[in-house]
Design an enzyme around this catalytic site. Structure first.
Site, PDB file in Angstrom:
ATOM      1  N   GLU A   1       0.798  -1.239   0.000  1.00  0.00           N
ATOM      2  CA  GLU A   1       0.000   0.000   0.000  1.00  0.00           C
ATOM      3  C   GLU A   1       0.823   1.278   0.000  1.00  0.00           C
ATOM      4  OE1 GLU A   1      -2.445  -0.072   3.486  1.00  0.00           O
ATOM      5  OE2 GLU A   1      -3.672  -1.706   2.779  1.00  0.00           O
TER       6      GLU A   1
ATOM      7  N   GLU B   1      -5.925  -8.347  -0.002  1.00  0.00           N
ATOM      8  CA  GLU B   1      -6.646  -8.090   1.244  1.00  0.00           C
ATOM      9  C   GLU B   1      -8.026  -7.586   0.866  1.00  0.00           C
ATOM     10  OE1 GLU B   1      -4.801  -5.505   4.171  1.00  0.00           O
ATOM     11  OE2 GLU B   1      -2.823  -6.162   3.524  1.00  0.00           O
TER      12      GLU B   1
END
Ligand SMILES: *[C@@H]1O[C@H](CO)[C@@H](O)[C@H](O)[C@H]1NC(C)=O
Ligand SMILES: *[C@@H]1O[C@H](CO)[C@@H](O)[C@H](O)[C@H]1NC(C)=O
Ligand SMILES: *[C@@H]1O[C@H](CO)[C@@H](O)[C@H](O)[C@H]1NC(C)=O
Length: 405
Positions: free
Chosen positions: A192, A403
Site C-alpha cells: 500500500e 486483502e
C-alpha cells in the site's frame, strides 16, 4: 488498510464478492470457483510475530510509533507470537483449508542494522516458516515491506524521504531473493505505498507519523504534509522498480517466481449526481490510485496531479520513467470499503495545500476517526467496479486480491 492494524489480526485475503447479498454465504462452495483460484489469509510481520526484542531483531519504525502511544493503541511486542507459534499457526491454516499464506518479512529482524550483516536467527525463522507452510501444501506469498523499515535508517537519513532508501531497500530485497527465493512463487515489494505516503507523511497516523500543521490528524513533531507524501511515493516507486529490475535480471530465470506491488483501492462513488461531484470522483481515482498505478503502467503521474501539485510533485527522468513503467508481473489489490467524493475545488486556491487540498475533493467519511472501525462501509460491488477500472484504465493487468473484507 494497515492504518487500521489494531482492528483485525487475521483477514481473509481472497473473499468472494457476493453478488446477491440475499444469498446465504453457505450456498457457495469451492466448486463455484475456477480451478487455480487461490484462497488464503494474510498478515504483516509487526501484527503477528511478537518477539520484538528477541534473537537480534532491532526496532523498526512501527515499534517506535506503537511505543509512542498513538491513540493509546497496543504494541506488537508480543502480538499473537507467531515467531514462537508458527507451527501451531500453520497447522490451523492447514485445517482451515488455506491454499496460501501471505506474510511480510521484518527487515529489522533479518538485517538489524538496515544493511550489511544478516541475523542468523531471523534467517532461521523465515526459513522455518516457509518450509512449514510448504510441507503443509500452503503457498507462501511474501511481502517485503509493510510500513516497517529499521529505525536505524530512519535515524540515519530519514527513511523514505531520502533517495538513499532506494539502494538499501534493493539490497535488503536481494538478500530475501537469495535466501528464500528458491521457495517463494509470489513476491510483493511495498504494501500500500499510496496509503503509506498519505497516512504516514500527510496525516501522521501510521509510522513514522509525519505531518505538519494545519494538516494531519495527529500532533506531529516531524514532517511536511505539503511535500513529503509526494517525495515518499516517488522514492518508493523507484525502490520498487529497481528491485523488480534486479529480480528479473538475476533471480527470476532460475527461481521462476513472480513479482509485483500491492496497491490500496477505495471504491469511489460521487456524493451526488452533480457534474462537479462526478468530476471530483475522477480526480480522487487519479490521486489515490493513479498516483501509483499510472507510473507503473504508463511511466508518469496523472496529468491532473502534475497540474494541481505543481513543483511539489517530483518528476521522473526518462530513465526512471522507463524503469518504473511495466515494473510488475502482477498487481496486488487491497480493497475494503467504498467512500463518496464531494467536490471541493475551492481548496485549490489555498497557498498551502496537502494531498486532499491538491485533489480538490472531500472524501465523505470519518476516514481517520475510530468510527471507521464499526462503520466500515463495505459494498461488494465496489470491488467489481475497481477491477473494471483496472481493466479499462490500465490494460487489464494480472491482479491478485491480497486483502479484502
Ligand atoms: C514544507 O515545504 C514547503 C516547500 O518547500 C515549504 O514552503 C514549507 O514551509 C514547508 N513546511 C514546513 C512545515 O516545513
Ligand atoms: C444518480 O442517478 C442515478 C440514476 O438516476 C441514481 O440511481 C443514483 O441513485 C443517483 N445517485 C445519487 C448519489 O444521487
Ligand atoms: C474545502 O476546502 C476549504 C478550503 O477552500 C477547506 O477550508 C475545507 O476544510 C475543505 N473541506 C473539507 C471538508 O476538506
Amino acid at each position: 488498510m494497515e492504518t487500521c492494524w489494531w482492528v483485525l489480526w487475521w483477514r481473509l485475503l481472497v473473499v468472494l464478492a457476493v453478488a446477491d447479498v440475499g444469498l446465504a454465504i453457505d450456498e457457495y462452495s469451492r466448486a463455484d470457483f475456477p480451478d487455480g483460484f487461490i484462497f488464503g489469509a494474510g498478515t504483516s510481520a509487526y501484527q503477528v510475530e511478537g518477539a520484538a526484542n528477541q534473537d537480534g531483531r532491532s526496532p523498526s519504525v512501527w515499534d517506535t510509533f506503537a511505543h509512542g502511544g498513538f491513540a493509546g493503541g497496543p504494541t506488537g511486542d508480543i502480538a499473537v507470537d507467531q515467531y514462537h507459534k508458527y507451527k501451531e499457526d500453520v497447522q490451523l491454516m492447514a485445517e482451515m483449508g488455506l491454499d496460501a499464506y501471505r506474510f511480510s518479512i521484518s527487515w529489522s529482524r533479518l538485517i538489524p542494522d538496515g544493511r550489511g550483516d544478516v541475523n542468523p536467527k531471523g534467517l532461521e525463522y523465515y526459513n522455518n516458516l516457509i518450509n512449514e507452510l510448504i510441507s503443509h501444501g500452503i503457498k507462501p506469498l511474501v511481502s517485503l515491506y509493510n510500513f516497517d523499515h529499521p529505525q536505524v535508517l530512519e535515524d540515519e537519513y530519514g527513511g523514505w524521504v531520502s533517495r538513499k532508501m532506494v539502494e538499501d531497500f534493493r539490497a535488503y530485497a536481494e538478500v530475501c531473493f537469495k535466501v528464500f527465493g528458491d521457495r517463494v512463487s509470489h513476491w510483493t515489494t511495498v504494501n500500500e505505498p499510496n496509503i503509506l505516503a498519505h497516512g504516514s507523511y500527510d496525516q501522521g497516523i501510521s509510522p513514522p507519523g509525519h505531518c505538519s500543521p494545519p494538516f494531519g490528524a495527529a500532533a506531529c513533531v516531524h514532517g511536511n504534509s505539503t511535500t513529503e507524501p509526494y517525495l515518499v511515493l516517488h522514492n518508493i516507486l523507484l525502490a520498487h522498480a529497481s528491485t523488480v529490475e534486479l529480480y528479473r535480471r538475476n533471480y527470476q530465470g532460475k527461481q521462476h517466481g513472480l513479482i509485483g506491488i500491492t496497491l490500496y483501492a477505495f471504491g469511489f462513488a460521487p456524493y451526488s449526481n452533480l457534474t462537479e461531484d462526478v468530476e471530483a470522483t475522477q480526480r480522487a481515482k487519479a490521486f489515490y490510485l493513479g498516483w501509483a498505478a499510472d507510473p507503473l503502467v504508463y511511466g508518469d503521474y496523472p496529468e491532473i496531479m502534475k497540474r494541481n501539485v505543481g513543483s511539489r510533485l517530483p518528476r521522473f527522468t526518462t530513465e526512471e520513467s522507463e524503469l518504473v513503467k511495466g515494473a510488475f508481473d502482477f498487481l496486488g489489490l487491497i480493497h475494503y470499503m467504498q467512500v463518496s467524493v464531494k467536490d471541493n475545488l475551492s481548496s485549490l486556491s489555498l497557498e498551502l495545500r496537502d494531498f486532499n487540498a491538491d485533489m480538490g475533493a472531500e472524501i465523505m467519511m470519518a476516514l481517520l476517526g475510530f468510527d471507521l472501525i464499526v462503520q466500515f462501509p463495505v459494498r461488494p460491488r465496489a470491488l467489481q467496479e475497481i477491477l473494471e477500472d483496472f481493466k479499462q484504465l490500465y490494460g487489464n493487468p494480472p491482479i491478485y486480491v491480497l486483502e479484502n473484507g
